[in-house]
Design a protein around this motif. Structure first.
Motif, PDB file in Angstrom:
ATOM      1  N   VAL A 315       0.782  -1.156  -0.028  1.00 30.63           N
ATOM      2  CA  VAL A 315       0.070   0.107  -0.035  1.00 30.63           C
ATOM      3  C   VAL A 315       0.795   1.166   0.178  1.00 30.63           C
ATOM      4  N   ALA A 316       1.987   1.257   0.881  1.00 27.23           N
ATOM      5  CA  ALA A 316       2.781   2.312   0.966  1.00 27.23           C
ATOM      6  C   ALA A 316       3.698   2.750  -0.354  1.00 27.23           C
ATOM      7  N   THR A 317       3.745   1.386  -1.085  1.00 27.92           N
ATOM      8  CA  THR A 317       4.589   1.819  -2.258  1.00 27.92           C
ATOM      9  C   THR A 317       3.546   2.006  -3.493  1.00 27.92           C
ATOM     10  N   ALA A 318       2.447   1.523  -3.480  1.00 28.24           N
ATOM     11  CA  ALA A 318       1.533   1.657  -4.679  1.00 28.24           C
ATOM     12  C   ALA A 318       1.091   3.236  -4.833  1.00 28.24           C
ATOM     13  N   VAL A 319       0.812   3.737  -3.769  1.00 32.19           N
ATOM     14  CA  VAL A 319       0.211   5.100  -3.770  1.00 32.19           C
ATOM     15  C   VAL A 319       1.027   6.040  -4.319  1.00 32.19           C
ATOM     16  N   PRO A 320       2.262   6.323  -3.958  1.00 37.44           N
ATOM     17  CA  PRO A 320       3.396   7.172  -4.463  1.00 37.44           C
ATOM     18  C   PRO A 320       3.869   6.723  -5.867  1.00 37.44           C
ATOM     19  N   LEU A 321       3.977   5.295  -6.154  1.00 38.27           N
ATOM     20  CA  LEU A 321       4.380   5.147  -7.431  1.00 38.27           C
ATOM     21  C   LEU A 321       3.434   5.406  -8.376  1.00 38.27           C
TER      22      LEU A 321
END
Length: 334
Positions: A315-321
């Motif tokens: 989740v923490a990676t998908a949003v900014p990515l």
């Protein structure tokens, strides 16, 4: 059901008409604007002007800039070093008036195009200034104190980033080096006040009014959104977030299930109908594209990343990515 396509078609047609009208009737300086004197002499001109600062001076390139409201028109002040001036102060400035740099290509941003969207057609390289009046500006003072407190506790760099994350970089003086670092990393959208800030604020406020009647909940939410606009300033990205939040809240309170992409498109269309020039505004473009990225791609990216990463990290990676991938072309362009 046939009403929806007709409504969307009408909104798109109106937007195209507004954009076409803007393209064929570009903004022109009013009679009395100092740029007309500049055009008359055909080159830089020594002038003394009086006006009111519309913002605190902010770092820009090898100096500092601030927009000055004149009796007729506006001009951008350029300082070699950032002076201790504040929004709302009345100044007398003396310097060299010039035309801002034009863009070599319609798709590339330049000072001239940026200033036209702000109602200014000239720049004044300030040689000397005098403060005539220090008008009270309670909202700007509150914003300034909040930013200063964060800088004092976290240091110049970390504090500036925290202040920008809270209030948005448009009203917080983020050092040029940090702005460039965020731009190079493809994270400029993270410093713009937008839906992230508003969602955090509403996430705190709305549970407080959970037991209130509908009118009470809507009033509480409207007050929170109004406070957000006051603190962050009526920037395009801020107004997009507020309008989208208001539409989403109205849909939920009426008992319907909202479609985020449709709400985003509706809010963007309404704002562009009112201000079609925002179509070329960097903050508005980043705000809309980053939000669309989260709506369309954040969830699929998260599901894909869960094959290799723990749930919380996916989740923490998908949003900014997702936001970075969608906004990267805009950041390369600008």
């Amino acid at each position: 059901m046939r009403l929806k396509p007709l409504l969307w078609g009408l909104l798109l047609a109106l937007l195209l008409l507004r954009v076409g009208w803007l393209a064929f009737t570009p903004p022109q300086p009013a009679a009395g604007d100092p740029v007309l004197q500049l055009q008359a002499v055909g080159g830089p001109l020594e002038l003394t002007l009086q006006g009111t600062l519309l913002s605190d001076p902010v770092p820009s390139g090898d100096g500092c800039r601030a927009l000055l409201q004149l009796p007729v028109g506006r001009t951008e002040l350029r300082f070699k070093q950032c002076p201790a001036l504040q929004q709302g102060w009345r100044l007398q400035v003396q310097g060299r008036l010039r035309h801002p740099q034009m863009s070599p290509h319609p798709l590339l941003a330049a000072p001239a195009e940026r200033l036209v969207r702000q109602g200014s057609f000239s720049q004044l390289q300030v040689q000397d200034f005098e403060v005539l009046q220090r008008a009270p500006t309670p909202v700007a003072d509150l914003r300034r104190r909040m930013a200063q407190a964060l800088v004092q506790h976290a240091g110049p760099n970390n504090g500036s980033v925290l202040a920008a994350l809270v209030l948005g970089s448009a009203v917080v003086p983020v050092p040029v080096e940090l702005r460039e670092a965020f731009r190079a990393a493809g994270l400029s959208h993270a410093l713009a006040a937008s839906g992230f800030h508003l969602s955090v604020l509403l996430g705190v406020v709305l549970p407080l009014g959970k037991r209130l009647p509908r009118l009470g909940r809507l009033t509480l939410a409207a007050a929170a959104m109004g406070l957000f606009v006051l603190l962050a300033g009526p920037q395009p990205s801020v107004l997009r977030a507020v309008l989208m939040g208001a539409l989403a809240l109205a849909v939920v309170e009426c008992g319907y299930r909202g479609k985020p992409l449709g709400i985003l498109a509706a809010s963007a269309l309404v704002l562009l109908l009112a201000r079609p020039d925002w179509l070329l505004d960097v903050g508005f473009q980043l705000s809309v594209v980053a939000t669309a990225a989260l709506v369309v791609s954040a969830r699929p990216l998260e599901l894909g990343l869960r094959r290799w990463l723990p749930g919380w990290l996916a989740v923490a990676t998908a949003v900014p990515l997702a936001a970075s991938l969608y906004t990267l072309p805009l950041q390369l362009l600008h």
